[in-house]
Structure formats: C-alpha cells, structure tokens
Design an enzyme around this catalytic site. Structure first.
Site, PDB file in Angstrom:
ATOM      1  CG  ASP A   1      -1.708  -0.948   1.315  1.00  0.00           C
ATOM      2  OD1 ASP A   1      -2.450  -1.757   0.416  1.00  0.00           O
ATOM      3  OD2 ASP A   1      -2.343  -1.379   2.225  1.00  0.00           O
TER       4      ASP A   1
ATOM      5  CE  LYS B   1      -4.035  -4.423   1.333  1.00  0.00           C
ATOM      6  NZ  LYS B   1      -4.685  -3.109   1.611  1.00  0.00           N
TER       7      LYS B   1
ATOM      8  CB  CYS C   1      -1.771  -3.077   5.178  1.00  0.00           C
ATOM      9  SG  CYS C   1      -3.647  -2.193   4.888  1.00  0.00           S
TER      10      CYS C   1
HETATM   11  C1  VGL Z   1      -4.570   0.920   5.781  1.00  0.00           C
HETATM   12  C2  VGL Z   1      -6.075   1.400   7.246  1.00  0.00           C
HETATM   13  C3  VGL Z   1      -7.268   1.158   6.162  1.00  0.00           C
HETATM   14  C4  VGL Z   1      -3.243   0.319   5.430  1.00  0.00           C
HETATM   15  C5  VGL Z   1      -5.554   0.394   4.845  1.00  0.00           C
HETATM   16  O1  VGL Z   1      -2.994   0.028   4.563  1.00  0.00           O
HETATM   17  O2  VGL Z   1      -3.009   0.614   6.468  1.00  0.00           O
HETATM   18  N1  VGL Z   1      -4.968   1.247   6.653  1.00  0.00           N
HETATM   19  N2  VGL Z   1      -6.725   0.919   4.663  1.00  0.00           N
END
Ligand code: VGL
Ligand code: ZN
Length: 210
Positions: A15, A113, A158
């Site tokens: 991410d 995702k 994540c």
């Molecule tokens: C994430 C919160 C919401 C992450 C993704 O990538 O850690 N955290 N969506």
C-alpha cells in the site's frame, strides 16, 4: 541478523499509495520516507508483489458511510470490530495511485484488496472477516515462493495483518521494519510489534538484507 535473498523469496510491498503519504487522506506520518528504501530493496529481489488498497465509494470502512460517526472510532461490523477511516484509496482516484516515486518496474503482480463494499481488508491474504481469501496464498504457492519479506504502509495495519496471515498460511515471514511507517491508533504500533514478536516473526533492517 543478516538475510540472504534466494529465488524462493518475494518482497511484498504494501500500500505505498498517495493517500497513505503526507498530503493524502489517511496520511501515515512520514509514510513517504519508505519509498527510497523500498525502491532499493526491490532491486535485490527476484520477485516483487505490490498491494493496492482499492475501495469502492461508500465503503463500510469509511466514517462517512455511517451517520454521526467520525474517523478513528470503532464500529461493530458483522465480522467484528472495525475502525472507521477517512475516505481513502477510492478506486480510480489519484489518492489510490501508487506514489510517483515508487519505481519497481520488475513487480510481477499488483494485488488489489478492499474492493468488497461491506468488508475491509487489511491483510493481503484474507479480508477482515478472516475467511474471504484474496488469492495471494495460492499465487505464491503455485509460484514456489516460500518466504515473504514485507515492507510498506501501514506497519500497524496492513503490514501487521499481512505478516500474521502469511505466517498462519505456512510461509516464512520477515518484516523490514525501517521500510515501514505506522498510523498508531491507540497504541497500535506497540501492539503490532508485540503480536509479531509473539509469533516469532523477525523485524529486520533493510541494510541487513542482501
Ligand atoms: C490501511 C487502514 C485502512 C493500511 C488500509 O494500508 O494499513 N490502513 N486501509
Ligand atoms: Zn483501506
């Protein structure tokens, strides 16, 4: 500790998207600092997989989807507690794009995702109901990849849950701690470190990998 990379190792880059970096909608403090480290790390691996948080508008994890709720509050979802976030990584928006300075042309897979409207997905392996698979386990197994190095954003969400699930799925797991940054909601960074330690998942520095 020094970790020698082999052909059965994969770097999972979690991410590294605009919304998780300063100026983004769910900015991880100093999240942009991981980019040069991850670019350099990726050159050492024969296999790299990127994950991309990829939510439809009105996603259940958005505070804006729940009247009277604010970001960072927790609700009871059908699958358990769910932290509410600012709208982030909405499909097709600039915030959902990878950082422009993330340069990993060799990446073999981009795994999206969080696209089911009513389930969040922190882990790259299972959605937050802990039963809906993303397909990553099968992909890695079929490709003979046995050890997963994990770096990216956010350490306490994540990255943490991807590491835990990879371990549970029987992969060897290493978290590259200096190539991660955390959000830190109510002590979640310390909790993540403790959870990984308990599972025996090593936290290493990118300088010790080669
Ligand atoms: C994430 C919160 C919401 C992450 C993704 O990538 O850690 N955290 N969506
Ligand atoms: Zn998300």
């Amino acid at each position: 500790m020094s970790e020698k990379i082999t052909a059965r190792d994969v770097l999972l880059v979690v991410d590294v998207q605009n919304d998780f970096c300063p100026g983004g909608r769910l900015a991880v403090p100093r999240g942009d600092e991981v980019v040069p480290l991850i670019n350099a790390l990726a050159e050492k691996f024969a296999h790299v997989v990127l994950t991309q948080d990829w939510h439809p508008p009105g996603h259940l994890s958005f505070a804006s989807s729940h009247a009277g709720r604010k970001p960072f509050e927790t609700i009871a979802a059908s699958y358990g507690p769910q932290i509410l976030w600012p709208d982030h990584c909405v499909q097709g928006t600039p915030g959902a794009q990878f950082r422009d300075d993330l340069r990993i042309p060799s990446a073999e897979l981009v795994l999206r995702k969080g696209y089911h409207r009513a389930i969040d997905s922190y882990s790259a392996f299972y959605e937050n109901d802990h039963t809906t698979p993303t397909g990553l386990t099968g992909y890695l197994r079929e490709r003979g990849l046995a050890r997963v190095f994990i770096a990216g954003l956010a350490f306490d969400f994540c990255v943490r849950y991807s590491a835990e699930d990879a371990h549970r799925q029987g992969f060897a797991v290493v978290v590259v701690e200096d190539a991660c940054r955390g959000i830190d909601v109510d002590g979640s960074v310390a909790a993540a470190r403790e959870a990984l330690n308990k599972l025996g998942i090593p936290l290493v520095a990118s300088g010790d990998i080669g």
